[in-house]
Design a protein around this motif. Structure first.
Motif, PDB file in Angstrom:
ATOM      1  N   MET A   1     -27.900   3.143 -35.373  1.00  0.00           N
ATOM      2  CA  MET A   1     -27.019   2.540 -36.148  1.00  0.00           C
ATOM      3  C   MET A   1     -27.963   1.832 -37.280  1.00  0.00           C
ATOM      4  O   MET A   1     -28.810   1.096 -36.799  1.00  0.00           O
ATOM      5  CB  MET A   1     -25.921   1.580 -35.657  1.00  0.00           C
ATOM      6  CG  MET A   1     -25.257   0.836 -36.720  1.00  0.00           C
ATOM      7  SD  MET A   1     -23.884  -0.213 -35.864  1.00  0.00           S
ATOM      8  CE  MET A   1     -23.044   0.804 -35.078  1.00  0.00           C
ATOM      9  N   PRO A   2     -27.698   2.262 -38.672  1.00  0.00           N
ATOM     10  CA  PRO A   2     -28.482   1.233 -39.462  1.00  0.00           C
ATOM     11  C   PRO A   2     -28.193  -0.298 -39.267  1.00  0.00           C
ATOM     12  O   PRO A   2     -27.023  -0.906 -38.870  1.00  0.00           O
ATOM     13  CB  PRO A   2     -27.966   1.490 -41.073  1.00  0.00           C
ATOM     14  CG  PRO A   2     -27.478   3.071 -40.475  1.00  0.00           C
ATOM     15  CD  PRO A   2     -27.111   3.107 -39.368  1.00  0.00           C
ATOM     16  N   PHE A   3     -29.460  -0.997 -39.679  1.00  0.00           N
ATOM     17  CA  PHE A   3     -29.000  -2.476 -39.371  1.00  0.00           C
ATOM     18  C   PHE A   3     -27.926  -2.958 -40.380  1.00  0.00           C
ATOM     19  O   PHE A   3     -27.008  -3.865 -39.599  1.00  0.00           O
ATOM     20  CB  PHE A   3     -30.550  -3.231 -39.923  1.00  0.00           C
ATOM     21  CG  PHE A   3     -30.517  -4.659 -39.467  1.00  0.00           C
ATOM     22  CD1 PHE A   3     -30.679  -5.152 -38.295  1.00  0.00           C
ATOM     23  CD2 PHE A   3     -30.052  -5.548 -40.539  1.00  0.00           C
ATOM     24  CE1 PHE A   3     -30.598  -6.389 -37.955  1.00  0.00           C
ATOM     25  CE2 PHE A   3     -30.000  -6.893 -40.212  1.00  0.00           C
ATOM     26  CZ  PHE A   3     -30.363  -7.332 -38.994  1.00  0.00           C
ATOM     27  N   ALA A   4     -27.897  -2.724 -41.319  1.00  0.00           N
ATOM     28  CA  ALA A   4     -26.692  -3.384 -42.376  1.00  0.00           C
ATOM     29  C   ALA A   4     -25.503  -2.860 -41.820  1.00  0.00           C
ATOM     30  O   ALA A   4     -24.297  -3.637 -42.153  1.00  0.00           O
ATOM     31  CB  ALA A   4     -26.809  -2.611 -43.680  1.00  0.00           C
TER      32      ALA A   4
END
Length: 60
Positions: A1-4
Protein backbone atom coordinates in the motif's frame (compact mmCIF):
# COMPACT_ATOMS: atom_id res chain seq x y z
CA UNK A 1 0.00 0.00 0.00
CA UNK A 2 1.40 3.44 -0.89
CA UNK A 3 2.39 5.48 2.15
CA UNK A 4 -0.08 8.30 1.39
CA UNK A 5 -2.99 5.84 1.54
CA UNK A 6 -2.13 4.55 5.00
CA UNK A 7 -4.15 5.86 7.94
CA UNK A 8 -1.32 5.81 10.46
CA UNK A 9 2.37 5.02 10.74
CA UNK A 10 4.89 4.53 13.51
CA UNK A 11 7.17 7.29 14.76
CA UNK A 12 10.10 5.51 13.08
CA UNK A 13 8.22 5.37 9.77
CA UNK A 14 7.38 9.07 10.03
CA UNK A 15 11.04 9.90 10.66
CA UNK A 16 12.11 7.81 7.70
CA UNK A 17 9.70 9.28 5.17
CA UNK A 18 10.14 12.91 6.27
CA UNK A 19 13.86 12.80 6.95
CA UNK A 20 13.28 14.36 10.37
CA UNK A 21 14.95 13.16 13.55
CA UNK A 22 12.79 11.90 16.42
CA UNK A 23 13.42 15.02 18.52
CA UNK A 24 12.11 17.36 15.80
CA UNK A 25 9.14 15.08 15.12
CA UNK A 26 8.19 15.10 18.81
CA UNK A 27 8.51 18.91 18.88
CA UNK A 28 6.09 19.15 15.95
CA UNK A 29 3.73 16.75 17.73
CA UNK A 30 3.94 18.84 20.90
CA UNK A 31 3.22 22.02 18.95
CA UNK A 32 0.14 20.41 17.40
CA UNK A 33 1.47 20.37 13.83
CA UNK A 34 1.38 16.57 13.63
CA UNK A 35 -1.54 14.53 14.97
CA UNK A 36 -0.98 11.26 16.77
CA UNK A 37 -3.18 8.67 18.38
CA UNK A 38 -2.34 6.20 21.10
CA UNK A 39 -3.58 2.63 21.07
CA UNK A 40 -2.54 0.85 24.21
CA UNK A 41 1.07 1.92 24.70
CA UNK A 42 1.72 2.44 21.01
CA UNK A 43 1.79 5.97 19.57
CA UNK A 44 0.85 6.23 15.90
CA UNK A 45 1.16 9.24 13.63
CA UNK A 46 -1.84 10.16 11.49
CA UNK A 47 -0.41 10.12 7.95
CA UNK A 48 -2.77 12.86 6.72
CA UNK A 49 -1.27 15.27 9.27
CA UNK A 50 2.23 14.53 7.92
CA UNK A 51 1.08 15.11 4.37
CA UNK A 52 -0.68 18.33 5.36
CA UNK A 53 2.46 19.59 7.13
CA UNK A 54 4.63 18.86 4.11
CA UNK A 55 2.07 20.40 1.75
CA UNK A 56 1.89 23.57 3.86
CA UNK A 57 5.67 23.90 3.93
CA UNK A 58 5.97 23.34 0.18
CA UNK A 59 3.43 26.08 -0.60
CA UNK A 60 5.30 28.69 1.50
Amino acid sequence: MPFAQRLTCTIDDACEVTGLVRTKLYKLIGAGHIVTTTIGRRRLVVVQSLLALLDTNMSN
